[in-house]
Write a protein that holds these residues in place. Structure first.
Motif, PDB file in Angstrom:
ATOM      1  N   LEU A 197       0.724  -1.217   0.024  1.00  0.00           N
ATOM      2  CA  LEU A 197      -0.103   0.006  -0.196  1.00  0.00           C
ATOM      3  C   LEU A 197       0.710   1.140   0.002  1.00  0.00           C
ATOM      4  O   LEU A 197       0.273   2.459  -0.210  1.00  0.00           O
ATOM      5  N   SER A 198       2.046   1.029   0.239  1.00  0.00           N
ATOM      6  CA  SER A 198       2.842   2.102  -0.035  1.00  0.00           C
ATOM      7  C   SER A 198       3.305   2.585  -1.305  1.00  0.00           C
ATOM      8  O   SER A 198       3.770   4.011  -1.780  1.00  0.00           O
ATOM      9  N   GLY A 199       2.999   1.954  -2.320  1.00  0.00           N
ATOM     10  CA  GLY A 199       3.223   2.262  -4.013  1.00  0.00           C
ATOM     11  C   GLY A 199       4.521   1.930  -4.361  1.00  0.00           C
ATOM     12  O   GLY A 199       4.646   2.404  -5.370  1.00  0.00           O
ATOM     13  N   ALA A 244      -0.809  10.423   2.327  1.00  0.00           N
ATOM     14  CA  ALA A 244      -0.367   9.590   1.606  1.00  0.00           C
ATOM     15  C   ALA A 244      -1.089   8.412   1.571  1.00  0.00           C
ATOM     16  O   ALA A 244      -2.105   8.020   2.696  1.00  0.00           O
ATOM     17  N   SER A 245      -1.067   7.119   0.601  1.00  0.00           N
ATOM     18  CA  SER A 245      -1.882   6.092   0.566  1.00  0.00           C
ATOM     19  C   SER A 245      -1.680   5.391   1.953  1.00  0.00           C
ATOM     20  O   SER A 245      -2.601   4.844   2.445  1.00  0.00           O
ATOM     21  N   THR A 264       8.365  -0.392  10.494  1.00  0.00           N
ATOM     22  CA  THR A 264       9.265   0.258   9.520  1.00  0.00           C
ATOM     23  C   THR A 264      10.669   0.217  10.348  1.00  0.00           C
ATOM     24  O   THR A 264      10.812   0.110  11.562  1.00  0.00           O
ATOM     25  N   LYS A 265      11.610   0.416   9.551  1.00  0.00           N
ATOM     26  CA  LYS A 265      12.869   0.594  10.274  1.00  0.00           C
ATOM     27  C   LYS A 265      13.785   2.020  10.134  1.00  0.00           C
ATOM     28  O   LYS A 265      14.582   2.151  10.105  1.00  0.00           O
ATOM     29  N   TYR A 269       9.659   7.321   7.574  1.00  0.00           N
ATOM     30  CA  TYR A 269       8.392   6.537   7.371  1.00  0.00           C
ATOM     31  C   TYR A 269       7.574   6.401   8.732  1.00  0.00           C
ATOM     32  O   TYR A 269       6.518   6.317   8.656  1.00  0.00           O
ATOM     33  N   LEU A 270       8.377   6.321   9.908  1.00  0.00           N
ATOM     34  CA  LEU A 270       7.745   6.407  11.310  1.00  0.00           C
ATOM     35  C   LEU A 270       6.936   7.694  11.458  1.00  0.00           C
ATOM     36  O   LEU A 270       5.770   7.461  11.897  1.00  0.00           O
ATOM     37  N   GLU A 271       7.635   8.727  11.227  1.00  0.00           N
ATOM     38  CA  GLU A 271       6.967   9.826  11.427  1.00  0.00           C
ATOM     39  C   GLU A 271       5.463  10.137  10.562  1.00  0.00           C
ATOM     40  O   GLU A 271       4.669  10.458  10.883  1.00  0.00           O
ATOM     41  N   GLN A 272       5.722   9.586   9.328  1.00  0.00           N
ATOM     42  CA  GLN A 272       4.471   9.759   8.475  1.00  0.00           C
ATOM     43  C   GLN A 272       3.324   8.534   8.873  1.00  0.00           C
ATOM     44  O   GLN A 272       2.201   9.156   8.974  1.00  0.00           O
ATOM     45  N   ASN A 273       3.821   7.411   9.468  1.00  0.00           N
ATOM     46  CA  ASN A 273       2.950   6.714  10.124  1.00  0.00           C
ATOM     47  C   ASN A 273       2.024   6.999  11.214  1.00  0.00           C
ATOM     48  O   ASN A 273       0.871   6.912  11.342  1.00  0.00           O
TER      49      ASN A 273
END
Length: 312
Positions: A197-199, A244-245, A264-265, A269-273
C-alpha cells in the motif's frame, strides 16, 4: 520484524541497527511506545535489539513479544509450532533474557499448536501472569472458537492478526465480532499490506532479490496486477485528501477499531505513519474505501501453502 534480518533472509531489505534504534526512540518522542516483537525474528536478534533500545527506560515502553515457533537450544527454528506447557516456560525465560527485562507486558502465542489443547497453553501462560513475568496474554492468527476456549481459561487481552484493506479475512470469519463481544483488542499487523500500500512496488521485480514477499501469492503474476489496479484507486483517494496512501490505510485500520502496527525501520516513514493517527475518516470515506476493495475481494493468499496451513 524488519529491523533485523531473518536467518538468511533480509525480509524487508537490509536493516541498520543504529537507524533502527533511532526509529524506536523517535517513535517514543511522538507518543508511540508500543513495541511488538517475537523470539523467532532473528531468531532472537529482534528481541535483543528492542532490549538494547529501551535500556534504562524499560518502564516507559509497552513491550509485546511472541512465542510458539519452536526454536532449539542451538537457536535454530525447527519449523514446528510448540504450545506445550514446558515450552511456554522455556520460551518466556529466554525472551526475558533477550529483552533484558524481568517482565513482558503482552505475551502472545504466535501460532496455534494444533496438537496441543489451547487450554493447556493458556493455563501455562496464566501461570506466568500470576508470577509477574507477564502482565497480559494474547494470541495470534486464531479463530473465534479458539479465542473463546482460551478466554474461558484466562482473560485474553489482545489478538494479533493480519488486517488491512488488502486482508480482511478475519472480518469474513467473524473474528472481529467475537473480539468486540468479549472486549478483546485487535492488533493489526501488516496494515500496509506488507508494504504494497506504500506504492513503492509497481511490478514483482521491484522487490529485492532476497525479499521473502517474492514467495507470496499476493505479489505474483496476474494477482499482482489486479492488486495494483486496486492500489491505484486507493492512491487517488489519498491524493484527493492530500495524504499518503499509507496514511489512508492506517487511518482505516484505526477507524475499524484496531491498533495497527505498521513495521518500519526508518525515521521518515515512522513519522509519516504516526501522523496518520490524527486523520479522521468519515462514514462516507470508509464506505468509499470499502467500495474499492469490498469484503470478499480476492487479493491472493498472504502466505505460501505451508504458512496458510498454520493459520487457525
Amino acid at each position: 520484524m524488519g529491523m533485523t534480518g531473518f536467518m538468511d533472509n533480509d525480509m524487508y531489505g537490509r536493516a541498520d541497527e543504529a537507524e533502527a534504534i533511532a526509529t524506536i526512540h523517535r517513535s517514543f518522542e511522538l507518543g508511540g511506545n508500543f513495541l511488538d516483537t517475537a523470539d523467532m525474528y532473528g531468531p532472537f536478534l529482534n528481541e535483543r535489539l528492542v532490549g538494547k533500545a529501551i535500556q534504562g527506560q524499560r518502564d516507559r515502553y509497552i513491550v509485546a513479544t511472541k512465542f510458539g515457533w519452536e526454536i532449539d537450544d542451538a537457536g535454530k527454528l525447527t519449523w514446528a509450532i510448540n504450545g506445550k506447557k514446558d515450552y511456554v516456560r522455556k520460551s518466556v525465560e529466554r525472551s526475558l533474557k533477550n529483552l533484558n527485562t524481568d517482565y513482558i507486558d503482552l505475551y502472545y502465542l504466535h501460532r496455534l499448536d494444533k496438537s496441543t489443547p489451547i487450554e493447556e497453553t493458556v493455563e501455562a501462560m496464566s501461570a506466568l501472569v500470576k508470577e509477574g513475568k507477564v502482565k497480559y496474554i494474547g494470541l495470534s492468527e486464531v479463530s473465534s472458537a479458539t479465542i473463546r476456549k482460551a478466554h474461558a481459561v484466562h482473560p485474553v487481552t489482545a489478538v494479533q492478526s493480519e488486517y488491512s484493506l488488502f486482508e480482511r479475512s478475519i472480518e469474513e470469519a467473524g473474528v472481529n465480532g467475537t473480539l468486540h463481544e468479549l472486549g478483546i483488542g485487535l492488533v493489526a499487523y501488516s496494515p500496509l499490506g506488507r508494504g504494497f500500500l506504500s506504492g513503492q512496488f509497481r511490478k514483482p521485480d521491484d522487490l529485492p532479490e532476497n525479499d521473502f514477499r517474492r514467495g507470496m501469492p499476493r505479489y505474483q503474476g496476474e494477482q499482482f496486477q489486479k492488486n495494483l489496479e486496486l492500489l491505484q484507486a486507493i492512491e487517488q483517494m489519498a491524493a484527493d485528501k492530500g495524504i499518503a496512501s499509507t496514511q489512508l490505510a492506517i487511518a482505516w485500520t484505526i477507524a475499524k477499531g484496531s491498533l495497527p502496527i505498521p513495521g518500519t525501520k526508518r525515521v521518515k516513514y515512522l513519522e509519516q505513519n504516526i501522523a496518520a493517527t490524527s486523520i479522521t475518516l468519515t462514514r462516507d470515506d470508509l464506505a468509499k474505501l470499502e467500495s474499492i476493495i469490498p469484503l470478499g475481494t480476492e487479493t491472493g493468499n498472504a502466505y505460501d501453502d505451508f504458512g496458510m496451513q498454520l493459520i487457525d
